[in-house]
Design a protein around this motif. Structure first.
Motif, short mmCIF file in Angstrom:
data_model
loop_
_atom_site.label_atom_id
_atom_site.label_comp_id
_atom_site.label_asym_id
_atom_site.label_seq_id
_atom_site.Cartn_x
_atom_site.Cartn_y
_atom_site.Cartn_z
N ALA A 89 0.87 -1.18 0.05
CA ALA A 89 0.02 -0.18 -0.04
C ALA A 89 1.02 1.33 -0.01
N THR A 90 1.94 1.33 0.70
CA THR A 90 2.77 2.42 0.78
C THR A 90 3.38 2.67 -0.44
N ILE A 91 3.76 1.66 -1.01
CA ILE A 91 4.70 1.88 -2.43
C ILE A 91 3.67 2.22 -3.54
N ILE A 92 2.45 1.55 -3.68
CA ILE A 92 1.40 1.99 -4.73
C ILE A 92 0.89 3.36 -4.47
N ALA A 93 0.38 3.50 -3.23
CA ALA A 93 0.11 4.77 -2.88
C ALA A 93 0.82 6.08 -3.05
N GLY A 94 2.09 5.73 -2.47
CA GLY A 94 3.17 6.77 -2.55
C GLY A 94 3.59 6.95 -4.11
#
Length: 124
Positions: free
Chosen positions: A103-108
């Motif tokens: 989620a952090t990688i995709i949302a970032g």
């Protein structure tokens, strides 16, 4: 002068990170690190917007140092992301650990892309 801009930005970004993390995490009764997730996504969005503004020559290099290097550098935290993901794995919350990373990688990246697209719509 350069280092003063970075220090000034960091002096705002570091407390903002801590306070945001505590405020957000206090509102969620879960092992998922919502506070760290929030500051990393906000930082990605801010840095993307700033990058687009610099590319469009809407702001100069001093603003980039103040906000990009100083503020965003102190606001976002890869080390805490790593620590919290490892902690989730060690406590058996493997799903949350994988979700945290994904989620952090995709949302970032999504936040960065969205904000740079926004700057193109504003300044081009």
């Amino acid at each position: 002068m350069t280092w003063l801009l970075v220090i000034a930005g960091a002096a705002i970004g570091a407390p903002a990170r801590y306070l945001t993390d505590r405020l957000v995490q206090a509102r969620h009764d879960t092992v998922f690190p919502w506070g760290t997730f929030t500051v990393n996504i906000v930082g990605s969005f801010t840095l993307g917007f700033l990058t687009g503004a610099v590319t469009a020559a809407a702001v100069g290099p001093n603003v980039q140092l103040l906000i990009g290097t100083g503020f965003c550098g102190a606001l976002t935290t890869y080390s805490t992301l790593s620590y919290e993901t490892l902690r989730l794995t060690q406590t058996g919350a493997r799903f949350h650990a994988i979700a945290n990373l994904a989620a952090t990688i995709i949302a970032g990246i999504g936040a960065f892309y969205t904000s740079t697209a926004l700057t193109q719509a504003i300044w081009h």
